[in-house]
Scaffold this motif. Sequence first.
Motif, PDB file in Angstrom:
ATOM      1  N   VAL A 312       0.803  -1.135   0.032  1.00 54.45           N
ATOM      2  CA  VAL A 312       0.058  -0.015  -0.045  1.00 54.45           C
ATOM      3  C   VAL A 312       0.817   1.243   0.058  1.00 54.45           C
ATOM      4  N   GLY A 313       1.915   1.151   0.951  1.00 52.67           N
ATOM      5  CA  GLY A 313       3.042   2.256   0.759  1.00 52.67           C
ATOM      6  C   GLY A 313       3.573   2.742  -0.787  1.00 52.67           C
ATOM      7  N   VAL A 314       3.723   1.608  -1.338  1.00 54.40           N
ATOM      8  CA  VAL A 314       4.446   1.991  -2.762  1.00 54.40           C
ATOM      9  C   VAL A 314       3.248   2.285  -3.546  1.00 54.40           C
ATOM     10  N   LEU A 315       2.132   1.745  -3.368  1.00 59.45           N
ATOM     11  CA  LEU A 315       0.868   2.382  -3.988  1.00 59.45           C
ATOM     12  C   LEU A 315       0.680   3.751  -3.934  1.00 59.45           C
ATOM     13  N   ILE A 316       0.648   4.329  -2.617  1.00 57.78           N
ATOM     14  CA  ILE A 316       0.486   5.657  -2.278  1.00 57.78           C
ATOM     15  C   ILE A 316       1.771   6.446  -2.921  1.00 57.78           C
ATOM     16  N   LEU A 317       2.744   6.074  -3.253  1.00 62.38           N
ATOM     17  CA  LEU A 317       3.925   6.714  -3.880  1.00 62.38           C
ATOM     18  C   LEU A 317       3.372   7.159  -5.098  1.00 62.38           C
ATOM     19  N   PHE A 318       2.680   6.183  -5.921  1.00 58.38           N
ATOM     20  CA  PHE A 318       2.303   6.233  -7.113  1.00 58.38           C
ATOM     21  C   PHE A 318       1.127   7.345  -7.303  1.00 58.38           C
ATOM     22  N   VAL A 319       0.013   7.394  -6.536  1.00 62.79           N
ATOM     23  CA  VAL A 319      -1.268   7.796  -6.784  1.00 62.79           C
ATOM     24  C   VAL A 319      -1.203   9.069  -5.745  1.00 62.79           C
ATOM     25  N   GLY A 320      -0.470   9.272  -4.967  1.00 54.71           N
ATOM     26  CA  GLY A 320      -0.702  10.307  -4.066  1.00 54.71           C
ATOM     27  C   GLY A 320       0.711  11.227  -4.336  1.00 54.71           C
ATOM     28  N   LYS A 321       1.707  10.590  -4.787  1.00 61.61           N
ATOM     29  CA  LYS A 321       3.172  11.402  -4.933  1.00 61.61           C
ATOM     30  C   LYS A 321       3.358  12.290  -3.901  1.00 61.61           C
ATOM     31  N   PRO A 322       3.552  11.674  -2.459  1.00 63.34           N
ATOM     32  CA  PRO A 322       4.141  12.266  -1.376  1.00 63.34           C
ATOM     33  C   PRO A 322       5.416  12.803  -1.674  1.00 63.34           C
ATOM     34  N   ASP A 323       6.116  13.762  -0.743  1.00 57.60           N
ATOM     35  CA  ASP A 323       7.310  14.132  -0.855  1.00 57.60           C
ATOM     36  C   ASP A 323       7.895  13.370   0.342  1.00 57.60           C
ATOM     37  N   VAL A 324       8.680  12.085   0.067  1.00 60.37           N
ATOM     38  CA  VAL A 324       9.171  11.006   1.301  1.00 60.37           C
ATOM     39  C   VAL A 324       9.845  11.802   2.314  1.00 60.37           C
ATOM     40  N   ARG A 325      10.538  13.121   1.814  1.00 60.40           N
ATOM     41  CA  ARG A 325      11.210  13.560   2.796  1.00 60.40           C
ATOM     42  C   ARG A 325      10.613  14.347   3.905  1.00 60.40           C
ATOM     43  N   GLU A 326       9.256  14.606   3.699  1.00 59.82           N
ATOM     44  CA  GLU A 326       8.391  15.110   4.733  1.00 59.82           C
ATOM     45  C   GLU A 326       7.837  13.948   5.579  1.00 59.82           C
ATOM     46  N   VAL A 327       7.898  12.699   5.189  1.00 60.82           N
ATOM     47  CA  VAL A 327       7.410  11.519   6.091  1.00 60.82           C
ATOM     48  C   VAL A 327       7.720  11.915   7.521  1.00 60.82           C
ATOM     49  N   PRO A 328       8.865  11.853   7.932  1.00 57.55           N
ATOM     50  CA  PRO A 328       9.627  11.802   9.172  1.00 57.55           C
ATOM     51  C   PRO A 328       8.894  13.238  10.071  1.00 57.55           C
ATOM     52  N   GLU A 329       8.407  13.956   9.374  1.00 57.62           N
ATOM     53  CA  GLU A 329       8.100  15.001  10.061  1.00 57.62           C
ATOM     54  C   GLU A 329       6.579  14.978  10.429  1.00 57.62           C
ATOM     55  N   MET A 330       5.854  13.827   9.994  1.00 62.63           N
ATOM     56  CA  MET A 330       4.297  13.749   9.887  1.00 62.63           C
ATOM     57  C   MET A 330       4.070  13.468  11.504  1.00 62.63           C
ATOM     58  N   SER A 331       2.872  13.928  11.874  1.00 60.60           N
ATOM     59  CA  SER A 331       2.422  13.428  13.253  1.00 60.60           C
ATOM     60  C   SER A 331       2.155  12.061  13.563  1.00 60.60           C
ATOM     61  N   VAL A 332       1.906  11.339  12.725  1.00 59.49           N
ATOM     62  CA  VAL A 332       1.366   9.949  12.669  1.00 59.49           C
ATOM     63  C   VAL A 332       2.851   9.212  12.753  1.00 59.49           C
ATOM     64  N   PHE A 333       3.658   9.656  12.126  1.00 57.24           N
ATOM     65  CA  PHE A 333       5.089   8.994  12.197  1.00 57.24           C
ATOM     66  C   PHE A 333       5.627   8.981  13.586  1.00 57.24           C
ATOM     67  N   LYS A 334       5.833  10.308  14.046  1.00 62.44           N
ATOM     68  CA  LYS A 334       6.417  10.605  15.299  1.00 62.44           C
ATOM     69  C   LYS A 334       5.755   9.677  16.185  1.00 62.44           C
ATOM     70  N   ALA A 335       4.459   9.775  16.363  1.00 67.47           N
ATOM     71  CA  ALA A 335       3.834   9.250  17.398  1.00 67.47           C
ATOM     72  C   ALA A 335       3.997   7.583  17.316  1.00 67.47           C
ATOM     73  N   GLY A 336       3.830   7.113  15.997  1.00 67.94           N
ATOM     74  CA  GLY A 336       4.337   5.739  15.941  1.00 67.94           C
ATOM     75  C   GLY A 336       5.670   5.285  16.203  1.00 67.94           C
ATOM     76  N   MET A 337       6.669   6.186  16.098  1.00 69.41           N
ATOM     77  CA  MET A 337       7.915   5.725  16.553  1.00 69.41           C
ATOM     78  C   MET A 337       8.073   5.511  18.051  1.00 69.41           C
ATOM     79  N   ILE A 338       7.413   6.618  18.738  1.00 67.44           N
ATOM     80  CA  ILE A 338       7.366   6.706  20.086  1.00 67.44           C
ATOM     81  C   ILE A 338       6.654   5.557  20.608  1.00 67.44           C
ATOM     82  N   SER A 339       5.625   5.117  20.058  1.00 65.16           N
ATOM     83  CA  SER A 339       4.909   4.122  20.622  1.00 65.16           C
ATOM     84  C   SER A 339       5.924   2.551  20.372  1.00 65.16           C
ATOM     85  N   ALA A 340       6.558   2.733  19.206  1.00 63.97           N
ATOM     86  CA  ALA A 340       7.552   1.486  19.027  1.00 63.97           C
ATOM     87  C   ALA A 340       8.552   1.216  19.969  1.00 63.97           C
ATOM     88  N   ILE A 341       9.082   2.362  20.518  1.00 63.80           N
ATOM     89  CA  ILE A 341      10.283   2.223  21.256  1.00 63.80           C
ATOM     90  C   ILE A 341       9.716   2.085  22.594  1.00 63.80           C
TER      91      ILE A 341
END
Length: 477
Positions: A312-341
Motif C-alpha cells: 500500500v505504501g508503494v501504491l501511495i507513492l504513485f497515486v498520491g506522490k507524497p514528498d518522502v522527505r516530509e514523512v519523518p515530520e508527520m505527526s503519525v510517524f512521530k507518534a508511531g515511532m514513540i509507540s514502537a520504542i
Amino acid sequence: MSVSFVLEALVVLGCIVMGTRAGGVGVGLWGGLGTFVLVFVFGEAPGAPPAAAVAIILAVVTTAALMQAAGGIDWMVYVAAKVIESRPKQITLIAPLTAFAFCVGAGTGNIIYPLMPVIYDVAYRNHIRPSRPLTVTVVQSGIALAASPVSAAMAAMLTLTDVAPYNLGLTQILAITLPACVIGIVVTSIVVNRMWAELDDDPEVQAKIASGELLAPEALMATAAAPGTSAGVGTSDDANPAPVVGGAAPAPASAALTYTPAGRRSALAFFGGVIAIVLLGLFPGLRPSFTVGEETVALDMTNTIVLVMFVVGVLILFVGKPDVREVPEMSVFKAGMISAIALFGIAWLTATFIAAHETFIVETVGAWVTSWTFLFALAVFMVAALTTSQSTATRTIVPIGLAAGLAPGVVTGMWAGALGGVYTLPANGTQIAAANFDLTGTTKLGTKLLDHSFFVPMLVLSVTTIVVGAVIGAVFF
C-alpha cells in the motif's frame, strides 16, 4: 512467594512508574533498564523481544505517514466533518461514531484534532452543550484502537493471542471489540446527553453571550452564509485582518477544510489495505501456504499485515506522490515511532519477568483473576491511566491475564474497554485541545485531577465496553 519474585516485581513496577514519569520514549528506555537488571542482576534469561509487534507498527506507521504527507488525513477529516454536519441535532451520537470509524480506519486517534472545531461549531449553533459531543468524541479514541486492524495496540495484542494455544486471530478480535466499542459509544452518548445543564440554561454561557464575549447561536445561524472562519475569540482571516466583532465568525467550521484529489486517492488506497488485511485474516485460504516439516501452514498475520502495508505504501507513492522527505515530520510517524520504542522496552521487560515466574503466576495470580475476573480489567485500566499508552498497557498486563488462565475471548473483550483508562487524568493532548476549542467553557479540565469533564464519560464508556466485550468473548469465543 519467593524473595526473588517480590524483588523482581518491584523492579518491573519501578521501571513502569519511572517510565511513566519520563513519558514518550522514556517508557521504552526504563523498560530496557529493567530488563538489564533482571538479566544481569537476578540472572533471569531474557524473554522474547516483541519484534513482531514492532515490525507491524513500523510498517503501518510508515504507510500511514505517507498517506498523511499526500493529504489523505485532510480528506478523511473533510468527509468526517460533512457527516457530522449532516445530523446536527444528533451530534452527541453522530460525532463520536464518525470519529470512531475514522480512528479505526487510520489506526490513530490524532484524526480527532481537526474535527474538534467542527464539532464545537455544529453543537453551539444548534444550542447543544459542546462538552457533550466533545467529551464522548475524545474518550472514544481511547478504545477505538482496540478495534483497528492497523493500530499499535492491535499489533501488540495480535502477537499475544494469535498463537497457540489461544489462536485468537485478527477477525476474532474484531468480532469482539467492534460491537463492544460501538455499544459502549452509543450508551455513553445517551448518558452524556442527559448530563449537565442545557446550553440555554447555563448561567456561565449566558453571561458570556450577554457580555458580547460570544455571539448567540441565533446570530451565527442568521449569518451562516457570510464569509469567515469557525467560532473564535478575536480571530481574523487573510481577507479581512480585522478581528471579528463579538469573538465569532459565522461560516461553518468545515468551510475552511480542503483536500486534494491526491489526498483522496491516498486515503482510499490506505483503506483498501485495511480491508485487504481484514479479508486475509477472515479467510486464511487467501494467504499463501508453506510446508514446515511435515505440516502445511498459512502465512501468519504478522507478516501479512507488514507485507500488505508495504504494498500500500508503494501504491501511495504513485497515486498520491507524497514528498518522502516530509514523512519523518508527520505527526503519525512521530507518534508511531514513540509507540514502537516504548512498546519494545516495556514488553521485553514484562516478557522476561513472566517467563521467569510463569508457574507461580499461573498458580497464584491465576487463582485471583479466576475468582475476581474484574481484577484483570482493573489492572489494564490502571496501567493505561498511568502510562496513557494503549500499547504499553496491552503488553504489560495482557500476557499476565493469558498466563493466568483467563479465556482469550474474555481477555480481549475486557481489554478493549479497559484501554479507555488513558483518559482518567486530564493530561492528554486531545483533552486539552477539546477544552481549548470549547469557547463556551463547558468542557473543563478541572482542578482536582478527577473532576474534569471527561471523567464520567470515560468511566461509562469503559465499564460498558468491558461488560459487553467480556460477554461477547465468553459466549462466542
